[in-house]
Design a protein around this motif. Sequence first.
Motif, short mmCIF file in Angstrom:
data_model
loop_
_atom_site.label_atom_id
_atom_site.label_comp_id
_atom_site.label_asym_id
_atom_site.label_seq_id
_atom_site.Cartn_x
_atom_site.Cartn_y
_atom_site.Cartn_z
N GLY A 142 0.81 -1.21 0.00
CA GLY A 142 0.00 0.00 0.00
C GLY A 142 0.84 1.26 0.00
O GLY A 142 0.61 2.18 -0.80
N TRP A 143 1.81 1.31 0.93
CA TRP A 143 2.64 2.51 1.00
C TRP A 143 3.54 2.66 -0.23
O TRP A 143 3.82 3.77 -0.68
CB TRP A 143 3.50 2.50 2.26
N SER A 144 3.97 1.52 -0.80
CA SER A 144 4.78 1.58 -2.02
C SER A 144 3.95 2.15 -3.18
O SER A 144 4.44 2.97 -3.97
CB SER A 144 5.28 0.17 -2.39
N SER A 145 2.67 1.70 -3.25
CA SER A 145 1.79 2.21 -4.30
C SER A 145 1.54 3.70 -4.12
O SER A 145 1.54 4.48 -5.09
CB SER A 145 0.45 1.46 -4.29
N LEU A 191 2.36 9.12 -5.94
CA LEU A 191 2.70 10.47 -5.52
C LEU A 191 3.88 11.02 -6.35
O LEU A 191 3.87 12.18 -6.78
CB LEU A 191 3.06 10.49 -4.04
N THR A 192 4.86 10.14 -6.59
CA THR A 192 6.01 10.53 -7.40
C THR A 192 5.59 10.89 -8.83
O THR A 192 6.03 11.89 -9.40
CB THR A 192 7.05 9.40 -7.45
N TYR A 232 3.18 17.15 -12.67
CA TYR A 232 2.81 18.56 -12.50
C TYR A 232 4.02 19.49 -12.58
O TYR A 232 3.90 20.65 -12.97
CB TYR A 232 2.04 18.75 -11.20
N MET A 233 5.21 18.95 -12.21
CA MET A 233 6.43 19.74 -12.42
C MET A 233 6.68 19.96 -13.91
O MET A 233 7.07 21.04 -14.35
CB MET A 233 7.63 19.03 -11.79
N ARG A 234 6.43 18.88 -14.69
CA ARG A 234 6.59 18.98 -16.14
C ARG A 234 5.58 19.97 -16.71
O ARG A 234 5.92 20.79 -17.58
CB ARG A 234 6.37 17.60 -16.75
N LEU A 235 4.33 19.93 -16.21
CA LEU A 235 3.31 20.85 -16.66
C LEU A 235 3.67 22.30 -16.29
O LEU A 235 3.42 23.23 -17.07
CB LEU A 235 1.95 20.48 -16.06
N TRP A 236 4.25 22.51 -15.12
CA TRP A 236 4.67 23.85 -14.68
C TRP A 236 5.73 24.42 -15.64
O TRP A 236 5.63 25.55 -16.08
CB TRP A 236 5.21 23.77 -13.26
#
Length: 320
Positions: free
Chosen positions: A56-59, A64-65, A71-75
Amino acid sequence: MKEKKNNYYIEPELLKWRNKPVKEQFLKSIKSGPIAFYIIFFIISFLITSFAPTVGWSSFAFFLTIAVLGYMRLWRKTKKKLEHDEQTVTSRNQELKKKAGKVCANLLSTRKKSLELSNKGVPAQIKKANNTLEKIKLDFSENALIPFWDEVEKFVVEMDSLDESIRILSNNRNNYYEILHDTVNNLPTDYPVSSHKEEIELMITEFKAIQREAFKKFEFANLWEQRKTQKILAFGFSNLQMAIDNMSNNIVSSINTLNNSINNMNDNMVRGLSDISNDIQSIKMNNVHSISQTNRILKDNLKSIDQKLYNIQHDIEPLH
């Protein structure tokens, strides 16, 4: 910044640019679809942690990554697009200013050449036509039949050339005022060309009078019948009869057009610039295409005046 040439300028309608914050444009670029997708998988990842914490935490970390990188790419893409748009607007505005400067220079040059044509060229043509008219009168008085009709043909050609000059002056004046009243500029508001109406109409009247007298004489009328179907280039008509019949109508029409243009422009000046723009055909200078088109028209007009003045100065008859 105003483009100036000899202290005169035309200021084009520049493209506007609002400096938009990257954050504002970034938020507008975010689509609801991907956000819903990430939220669903984040919820699923949290649910998985209740019976398989590692998975679960890995997913959760994986999605999240992906979300952060996306969104960094979109920025970066949004920021780059805004910078590109700003550069495009700046570049096009610089081009607009440069071409407006060329239009201004060509407009002033066309105006100067038009005044030269009006003040020197047209009077020279009128003098030449008058000399031919005097020869017509002399030949008639001396019963010189063939020279008489030769000079008549010559007179028609010269009047055609004079008509062309009047039309050039009229077109250039109209173009000048269309640009003058539809742009921000400090161009001269006067365009003092003359139609030389009285002199030209007097020549036409005298020519018609001598022509009528010639038709009353059998010898002249007989030779006329033999020559009137001969081809003549003036006005594009196939015979001398048609050329003479239409000569006065054409040139009087051109004179009236120029005079009406002068009167209309003077009336418009009184009414004010706000009303003028509603009365004349717009030549908008709000993009590169229209400025380029306007500049081409001015260059063509300038070439036609230069050729006209050259023909007058070197006594060259126009080709039709």
